[in-house]
Design a protein around this motif. Structure first.
Motif, mmCIF file in Angstrom:
data_model
loop_
_atom_site.group_PDB
_atom_site.id
_atom_site.type_symbol
_atom_site.label_atom_id
_atom_site.label_comp_id
_atom_site.label_asym_id
_atom_site.label_seq_id
_atom_site.Cartn_x
_atom_site.Cartn_y
_atom_site.Cartn_z
ATOM 1 N N MET A 1 0.820 -1.194 0.000
ATOM 2 C CA MET A 1 0.000 0.000 0.000
ATOM 3 C C MET A 1 0.865 1.260 0.000
ATOM 4 N N ILE A 2 1.921 1.248 0.788
ATOM 5 C CA ILE A 2 2.801 2.416 0.857
ATOM 6 C C ILE A 2 3.524 2.619 -0.468
ATOM 7 N N GLU A 3 3.948 1.526 -1.083
ATOM 8 C CA GLU A 3 4.629 1.628 -2.380
ATOM 9 C C GLU A 3 3.691 2.180 -3.456
ATOM 10 N N GLN A 4 2.439 1.753 -3.426
ATOM 11 C CA GLN A 4 1.468 2.243 -4.400
ATOM 12 C C GLN A 4 1.213 3.737 -4.208
ATOM 13 N N THR A 5 1.138 4.169 -2.960
ATOM 14 C CA THR A 5 0.949 5.588 -2.677
ATOM 15 C C THR A 5 2.148 6.402 -3.127
ATOM 16 N N LYS A 6 3.352 5.881 -2.881
ATOM 17 C CA LYS A 6 4.557 6.570 -3.332
ATOM 18 C C LYS A 6 4.592 6.670 -4.853
ATOM 19 N N ASN A 7 4.158 5.617 -5.520
ATOM 20 C CA ASN A 7 4.137 5.595 -6.974
ATOM 21 C C ASN A 7 3.141 6.627 -7.529
ATOM 22 N N LEU A 8 1.963 6.722 -6.906
ATOM 23 C CA LEU A 8 0.989 7.735 -7.320
ATOM 24 C C LEU A 8 1.517 9.146 -7.067
ATOM 25 N N TRP A 9 2.201 9.332 -5.950
ATOM 26 C CA TRP A 9 2.765 10.639 -5.627
ATOM 27 C C TRP A 9 3.841 11.033 -6.643
ATOM 28 N N LYS A 10 4.565 10.058 -7.106
ATOM 29 C CA LYS A 10 5.621 10.315 -8.085
ATOM 30 C C LYS A 10 5.044 10.829 -9.403
ATOM 31 N N TYR A 11 3.862 10.355 -9.782
ATOM 32 C CA TYR A 11 3.219 10.747 -11.038
ATOM 33 C C TYR A 11 2.043 11.690 -10.808
ATOM 34 N N ARG A 12 2.098 12.484 -9.753
ATOM 35 C CA ARG A 12 1.003 13.396 -9.410
ATOM 36 C C ARG A 12 0.832 14.517 -10.426
ATOM 37 N N GLU A 13 1.857 14.820 -11.187
ATOM 38 C CA GLU A 13 1.773 15.909 -12.158
ATOM 39 C C GLU A 13 0.720 15.632 -13.230
ATOM 40 N N MET A 14 0.601 14.391 -13.645
ATOM 41 C CA MET A 14 -0.404 14.062 -14.655
ATOM 42 C C MET A 14 -1.808 14.227 -14.088
ATOM 43 N N ILE A 15 -2.012 13.810 -12.858
ATOM 44 C CA ILE A 15 -3.316 13.994 -12.220
ATOM 45 C C ILE A 15 -3.633 15.485 -12.122
ATOM 46 N N TRP A 16 -2.651 16.280 -11.716
ATOM 47 C CA TRP A 16 -2.832 17.721 -11.607
ATOM 48 C C TRP A 16 -3.220 18.332 -12.961
ATOM 49 N N ASN A 17 -2.524 17.944 -14.006
ATOM 50 C CA ASN A 17 -2.818 18.482 -15.336
ATOM 51 C C ASN A 17 -4.215 18.097 -15.819
ATOM 52 N N LEU A 18 -4.641 16.871 -15.536
ATOM 53 C CA LEU A 18 -5.993 16.451 -15.920
ATOM 54 C C LEU A 18 -7.059 17.243 -15.165
ATOM 55 N N VAL A 19 -6.818 17.493 -13.888
ATOM 56 C CA VAL A 19 -7.775 18.255 -13.080
ATOM 57 C C VAL A 19 -7.872 19.696 -13.573
ATOM 58 N N VAL A 20 -6.730 20.323 -13.808
ATOM 59 C CA VAL A 20 -6.729 21.710 -14.293
ATOM 60 C C VAL A 20 -7.412 21.814 -15.651
ATOM 61 N N ARG A 21 -7.144 20.860 -16.502
ATOM 62 C CA ARG A 21 -7.764 20.854 -17.836
ATOM 63 C C ARG A 21 -9.280 20.721 -17.740
ATOM 64 N N ASP A 22 -9.756 19.828 -16.883
ATOM 65 C CA ASP A 22 -11.201 19.651 -16.723
ATOM 66 C C ASP A 22 -11.865 20.903 -16.143
ATOM 67 N N LEU A 23 -11.209 21.558 -15.183
ATOM 68 C CA LEU A 23 -11.770 22.775 -14.610
ATOM 69 C C LEU A 23 -11.850 23.897 -15.639
ATOM 70 N N LYS A 24 -10.823 24.015 -16.465
ATOM 71 C CA LYS A 24 -10.846 25.049 -17.504
ATOM 72 C C LYS A 24 -11.964 24.800 -18.508
ATOM 73 N N VAL A 25 -12.145 23.553 -18.902
ATOM 74 C CA VAL A 25 -13.196 23.218 -19.855
ATOM 75 C C VAL A 25 -14.582 23.410 -19.230
ATOM 76 N N LYS A 26 -14.721 23.017 -17.986
ATOM 77 C CA LYS A 26 -16.014 23.088 -17.308
ATOM 78 C C LYS A 26 -16.506 24.525 -17.159
ATOM 79 N N TYR A 27 -15.620 25.437 -16.783
ATOM 80 C CA TYR A 27 -16.030 26.806 -16.490
ATOM 81 C C TYR A 27 -15.723 27.790 -17.615
ATOM 82 N N LYS A 28 -15.397 27.308 -18.793
ATOM 83 C CA LYS A 28 -15.034 28.180 -19.903
ATOM 84 C C LYS A 28 -16.177 29.102 -20.312
ATOM 85 N N GLY A 29 -17.373 28.580 -20.454
ATOM 86 C CA GLY A 29 -18.495 29.382 -20.906
ATOM 87 C C GLY A 29 -19.353 29.947 -19.779
ATOM 88 N N SER A 30 -18.933 29.752 -18.542
ATOM 89 C CA SER A 30 -19.726 30.188 -17.404
ATOM 90 C C SER A 30 -19.473 31.653 -17.072
#
Length: 114
Positions: A1-30
């Motif tokens: 479990m700890i190794e999996q969490t460390k692995n997700l933390w290592k690749y957190r940038e992709m999660i961040w980019n997906l979240v930012v992209r979705d927020l920009k698309v969601k609120y673009k016309g609002s």
């Protein structure tokens, strides 16, 4: 479990980019944009406050009092209980479609499958 969490933390940038992209698309016309994320729960809590303080006050008679004003105690109770729940519920409900709709991006680079 700890190794999996460390692995997700290592690749957190992709999660961040997906979240930012979705927020920009969601609120673009609002008109209100990102502010709507805070106004929506606030409007819902105001509606609950009106219903349970003005229309059905006897439903909350066993609630502990925080302030001298019982209505203010209930408003604080709503804020403290509903905002964390709504944030958790929204994050869980919107996370799966983010990964499913962006599967082509995830397949192009390594991303932990957890």
């Amino acid at each position: 479990m700890i190794e999996q969490t460390k692995n997700l933390w290592k690749y957190r940038e992709m999660i961040w980019n997906l979240v930012v992209r979705d927020l920009k698309v969601k609120y673009k016309g609002s008109a209100l944009g990102f502010l709507w994320s805070f106004l929506n729960p606030l409007i819902l809590m105001t509606l609950y406050w009106i219903i349970f303080t003005k229309l059905a006050p006897d439903m909350r008679e066993n609630m502990p009092r925080v302030a001298d004003n019982r209505d203010m105690s209930y408003a604080l109770f709503l804020i403290a209980s509903m905002w964390p729940w709504m944030a958790f519920q929204g994050a869980v409900a919107k996370s799966a479609p983010t990964f499913i709709l962006n599967d082509s991006l995830i397949k192009k680079v390594y991303f932990p499958r957890e």
